[in-house]
Design an enzyme around this catalytic site. Structure first.
Site, PDB file in Angstrom:
ATOM      1  N   CYS A  59      19.918   8.070   1.791  1.00 12.55           N
ATOM      2  CA  CYS A  59      18.907   7.209   2.258  1.00 12.55           C
ATOM      3  C   CYS A  59      18.630   7.682   3.689  1.00 12.55           C
ATOM      4  O   CYS A  59      17.654   7.893   4.216  1.00 12.55           O
ATOM      5  CB  CYS A  59      19.317   5.725   2.294  1.00 12.55           C
ATOM      6  SG  CYS A  59      18.295   4.519   3.165  1.00 12.55           S
ATOM      7  N   CYS A  68      15.213   7.524   1.940  1.00 14.99           N
ATOM      8  CA  CYS A  68      14.148   6.619   2.551  1.00 14.99           C
ATOM      9  C   CYS A  68      13.715   6.726   3.746  1.00 14.99           C
ATOM     10  O   CYS A  68      12.611   6.581   3.800  1.00 14.99           O
ATOM     11  CB  CYS A  68      14.950   5.250   2.192  1.00 14.99           C
ATOM     12  SG  CYS A  68      16.201   4.847   0.801  1.00 14.99           S
ATOM     13  N   LYS A 113      11.886   9.879   4.327  1.00  9.74           N
ATOM     14  CA  LYS A 113      10.596   9.776   3.406  1.00  9.74           C
ATOM     15  C   LYS A 113       9.571   8.807   3.927  1.00  9.74           C
ATOM     16  O   LYS A 113       8.337   9.039   4.213  1.00  9.74           O
ATOM     17  CB  LYS A 113      11.089   9.543   2.182  1.00  9.74           C
ATOM     18  CG  LYS A 113       9.967   9.089   1.097  1.00  9.74           C
ATOM     19  CD  LYS A 113       9.540   7.956   1.057  1.00  9.74           C
ATOM     20  CE  LYS A 113      10.662   6.625   0.839  1.00  9.74           C
ATOM     21  NZ  LYS A 113      11.082   6.639  -0.607  1.00  9.74           N
ATOM     22  N   TYR A 167       9.424   9.582  -8.784  1.00 11.73           N
ATOM     23  CA  TYR A 167       9.019   8.796  -7.613  1.00 11.73           C
ATOM     24  C   TYR A 167       9.105   9.897  -6.232  1.00 11.73           C
ATOM     25  O   TYR A 167       8.338   9.949  -5.412  1.00 11.73           O
ATOM     26  CB  TYR A 167       9.508   7.517  -7.323  1.00 11.73           C
ATOM     27  CG  TYR A 167      10.861   7.317  -6.709  1.00 11.73           C
ATOM     28  CD1 TYR A 167      11.379   7.144  -5.523  1.00 11.73           C
ATOM     29  CD2 TYR A 167      11.989   7.226  -7.823  1.00 11.73           C
ATOM     30  CE1 TYR A 167      12.618   7.205  -5.082  1.00 11.73           C
ATOM     31  CE2 TYR A 167      13.322   7.045  -7.346  1.00 11.73           C
ATOM     32  CZ  TYR A 167      13.700   7.162  -6.006  1.00 11.73           C
ATOM     33  OH  TYR A 167      14.968   6.874  -5.460  1.00 11.73           O
ATOM     34  N   GLU A 194       6.188  11.134  -4.014  1.00 11.77           N
ATOM     35  CA  GLU A 194       6.223  10.694  -2.693  1.00 11.77           C
ATOM     36  C   GLU A 194       6.279  11.711  -1.612  1.00 11.77           C
ATOM     37  O   GLU A 194       5.323  11.893  -0.686  1.00 11.77           O
ATOM     38  CB  GLU A 194       7.656   9.866  -2.254  1.00 11.77           C
ATOM     39  CG  GLU A 194       7.460   8.468  -2.974  1.00 11.77           C
ATOM     40  CD  GLU A 194       8.775   7.695  -2.652  1.00 11.77           C
ATOM     41  OE1 GLU A 194       8.773   6.506  -2.741  1.00 11.77           O
ATOM     42  OE2 GLU A 194       9.763   8.362  -2.506  1.00 11.77           O
ATOM     43  N   HIS A 220      -5.160 -15.721   4.138  1.00 12.50           N
ATOM     44  CA  HIS A 220      -6.544 -15.039   4.194  1.00 12.50           C
ATOM     45  C   HIS A 220      -6.692 -14.560   5.284  1.00 12.50           C
ATOM     46  O   HIS A 220      -6.679 -15.267   6.220  1.00 12.50           O
ATOM     47  CB  HIS A 220      -7.675 -16.253   3.600  1.00 12.50           C
ATOM     48  CG  HIS A 220      -8.971 -15.525   3.334  1.00 12.50           C
ATOM     49  ND1 HIS A 220      -9.024 -14.758   2.348  1.00 12.50           N
ATOM     50  CD2 HIS A 220     -10.267 -15.589   4.003  1.00 12.50           C
ATOM     51  CE1 HIS A 220     -10.276 -14.427   2.316  1.00 12.50           C
ATOM     52  NE2 HIS A 220     -11.000 -14.877   3.433  1.00 12.50           N
ATOM     53  N   GLU A 261      -2.871 -12.106  -1.059  1.00  9.70           N
ATOM     54  CA  GLU A 261      -3.178 -13.388  -1.791  1.00  9.70           C
ATOM     55  C   GLU A 261      -3.974 -13.288  -3.053  1.00  9.70           C
ATOM     56  O   GLU A 261      -4.086 -14.446  -3.865  1.00  9.70           O
ATOM     57  CB  GLU A 261      -4.366 -14.025  -0.808  1.00  9.70           C
ATOM     58  CG  GLU A 261      -5.718 -13.418  -0.620  1.00  9.70           C
ATOM     59  CD  GLU A 261      -6.573 -14.206   0.189  1.00  9.70           C
ATOM     60  OE1 GLU A 261      -6.687 -15.364   0.035  1.00  9.70           O
ATOM     61  OE2 GLU A 261      -7.346 -13.433   0.962  1.00  9.70           O
TER      62      GLU A 261
END
Length: 463
Positions: free
Chosen positions: A27, A32, A35, A169, A173, A438, A443
């Site tokens: 990671c 992660c 990346k 992935y 990515e 909002h 939302e």
């Protein structure tokens, strides 16, 4: 990641497994963290284009410098390596930079780079060595001339025109951020993209990438990689749809065809730790126990577990507490959220639509969905065709939510928030009772009212 978390929690010894990186595992060093930072670099490139529509006067041409980005990313990774060293010292964890292997069920042999041996004995042994990218050894030139995700983040110079082989992935990515910083990038896909993920969502992700500029070679299989006298790499592949062989040249070939667990050199066979013969992963119980009573394993090397850093960290902490007699809590591997950091991010938690159908039957689930346009896309005149939300629920009763899927900006931030509701038994009515913030993309989830079954247009109108 998991080994560090477990050791910090339980004051264990921490032998390393012979990588060239600093502390932190995949990671921190080659996963992660670098990346996400390179993904951010690509998002900023898109933001520069959007900025002109918002009135920013930006002189052309805008260009990206790989070396500057790489240095910044690598310096941050090194700072994290150092931070982990400090934390281990603070927690009084003895760190041994050695390659470890089992001698018997209570003994580990550590070997330094210089060949010096150290023998350690312990009541309990925890294995959390993770995995490494695989090379297709049957493809001539793959290893000699290719790179993997272990290499891409540490390149000093730009990889240039790149062929990414695979559609996991990791592949998407990497291809996404390479495209985003202006590199000619092609993804070669043998069968489908994002296997194991919801396939409708996977299609939206790759559709967006194609519109974004990433090229795709669908249903193609690599045959060989040859280095030409010019230094370019010539890749030969077979188009399985036409049966024709094709060739092209690239500056870099990035293999992203899966990961293999780091279990072969650990001496597991000596002590009888059971492996899955197909995957090479360690067979574990709900409490991370192996077939040998005092040996435990978790993270990417465990059979049937999500290959995700946060699950390894949480599993490691909980295991340490159980071994110390402080808790009996087991890791819950259900409803683990995740996000794919492609140019259009995809976040999900719970079941894919396909898996929900398989478990419950098509007639027993209800799918609420919407195509929406992020406000940020409007002035920038960006296409929002792939910005989509899907919530899969039980059809009857209180309509418990089984799966939640979101493509759009900041998908990780959106999904993380909604993931907690899964721990509380969230239902469709809970969504409707929630007041939105909002204007946000998130939302749109609490406004969902169109079902797939109805066949009505699911495009959101108005603000």
């Amino acid at each position: 990641s998991g080994g560090l978390a477990c050791s910090k929690e339980g004051f264990f010894f921490l032998p390393q497994t012979g990588t060239k990186w600093g502390l932190g595992g995949t990671c921190v060093n080659v996963g992660c963290i670098p990346k996400k930072l390179m993904h951010q670099a690509a998002l900023l490139g898109t933001a520069v284009k959007d900025a002109k529509k918002y009135g920013w006067q930006i002189s052309e041409p805008v260009s990206h410098d790989w070396a500057t980005m790489a240095e910044g990313v690598q310096n941050h990774v090194r700072s994290l390596n150092w931070g982990h060293r400090v934390q281990l010292q603070d927690k009084k964890v003895k760190y041994l930079n050695m390659k470890g292997s089992l001698v018997d069920e209570h003994t580990v042999k550590g070997l330094t780079k210089a060949g010096k041996e150290m023998i350690l004995t312990a009541k309990n042994i925890v294995i959390a060595t993770g995995g490494r990218p695989k090379y297709p050894t049957h493809v001539p030139g793959a290893m000699e001339h290719g790179i993997t995700s272990d290499d891409i983040f540490w390149l000093k110079q730009s990889p240039g025109k790149t062929l990414v082989i695979g559609a996991s992935y990791v592949a998407l990515e990497c291809a996404g951020f390479l495209t985003g910083i202006g590199l000619d990038t092609t993804v070669m896909v043998r069968s489908i993209a994002l296997r194991g993920f919801d396939q409708q969502m996977a299609g939206l992700v790759t559709d967006y990438m194609e519109a974004y500029g990433t090229k795709f070679a669908w249903k193609c299989v690599p045959r060989s990689v040859d280095k030409l006298s010019s230094g370019a790499l010539q890749v030969t592949w077979m188009d399985t749809q036409t049966g024709k062989e094709q060739k092209d040249t690239y500056d870099s070939v990035l293999w992203a065809v899966g990961r293999a667990p780091e279990t072969k050199a650990l001496g597991l066979d000596k002590v009888g730790v059971q492996l899955n013969n197909e995957t090479g992963k360690i067979v574990v119980g709900a409490d991370e126990s192996t077939s040998v009573p005092n040996i435990y394993a978790f993270g990417d090397i465990s059979e049937g577990r999500p290959e995700l850093t946060p699950t390894a960290i949480k599993a490691g902490k909980l295991l340490a507490r159980r071994l110390a007699g402080q808790s009996a809590e087991l890791m819950n591997y259900d409803n683990v959220p995740t996000t794919v950091f492609t140019p259009l991010e995809y976040g999900c938690v719970g079941l894919s639509e396909e898996e929900a159908e398989r478990r419950h039957g098509t007639d027993a689930i209800e799918v609420y969905h919407a195509f929406y346009k992020p406000l940020e896309f409007t002035v920038a005149e960006r296409d929002a065709s792939q910005c989509y939300i899907k919530v899969v629920c039980e059809r009857r009763g209180d309509q418990k939510i089984l799966g939640l899927h979101f493509t759009g900006p900041n998908a990780g931030e959106v999904t993380q928030g909604f993931a907690m509701s899964f721990q509380c038994g969230a239902t469709y009515s809970h969504l409707l009772q929630t007041v939105g913030i909002h204007p946000t993309c998130a939302e749109e989830l609490i406004k969902l009212n169109i079902t797939k079954r109805s066949g009505l247009d699911a495009t959101v109108t108005g603000c």
